[in-house]
Design a protein around this motif. Sequence first.
Motif, PDB file in Angstrom:
ATOM      1  N   ALA A   1      -1.464  -1.039  -0.524  1.00  0.00           N
ATOM      2  CA  ALA A   1      -1.305  -0.393  -1.966  1.00  0.00           C
ATOM      3  C   ALA A   1      -0.049  -0.824  -2.227  1.00  0.00           C
ATOM      4  N   TRP A   2       1.429  -1.063  -0.836  1.00  0.00           N
ATOM      5  CA  TRP A   2       2.208  -1.443  -1.099  1.00  0.00           C
ATOM      6  C   TRP A   2       2.502  -2.970  -1.057  1.00  0.00           C
TER       7      TRP A   2
ATOM      8  N   LEU B   1      -2.206   1.683   3.322  1.00  0.00           N
ATOM      9  CA  LEU B   1      -1.354   2.214   2.873  1.00  0.00           C
ATOM     10  C   LEU B   1      -0.435   0.585   2.778  1.00  0.00           C
TER      11      LEU B   1
ATOM     12  N   PHE C   1       1.393  -0.772  10.729  1.00  0.00           N
ATOM     13  CA  PHE C   1       2.723  -0.089   9.563  1.00  0.00           C
ATOM     14  C   PHE C   1       3.487  -0.936   9.021  1.00  0.00           C
TER      15      PHE C   1
ATOM     16  N   ALA D   1      -5.309   4.151   8.446  1.00  0.00           N
ATOM     17  CA  ALA D   1      -4.202   4.322   7.961  1.00  0.00           C
ATOM     18  C   ALA D   1      -3.414   3.036   6.968  1.00  0.00           C
TER      19      ALA D   1
END
Length: 101
Positions: free
Chosen positions: A12-13, A9, A72, A5
Amino acid sequence: MSRIAATVLGLAWSAAWTGLTLSVLWTWFVVPNFQLPHLSIADGYGIALILRAGLGLRDGEIKGSENFADAFQTLMLTAPCGCGLFLALGYAAKAWTKAGI
């Protein structure tokens, strides 16, 4: 599962930041020199996704002992910092060429 995950993310960021950077640098250097059309941020985002897909995932993005929060945070900070550096260097080069040096 949390690393997957975070990677999705983060990709995409980072593509969004790369798209913005491509759009700005294209406008600064390619449009005036080659009279090519402007590149929108959405076009830059698409190109960034294409380039990223061509590069594939590196081992460091798949393997590692980081938990979701660490992975993240790393992915969220890397893109703006790296793209900010490219924009700063591009701005300096643009200012240098305008000064006629």
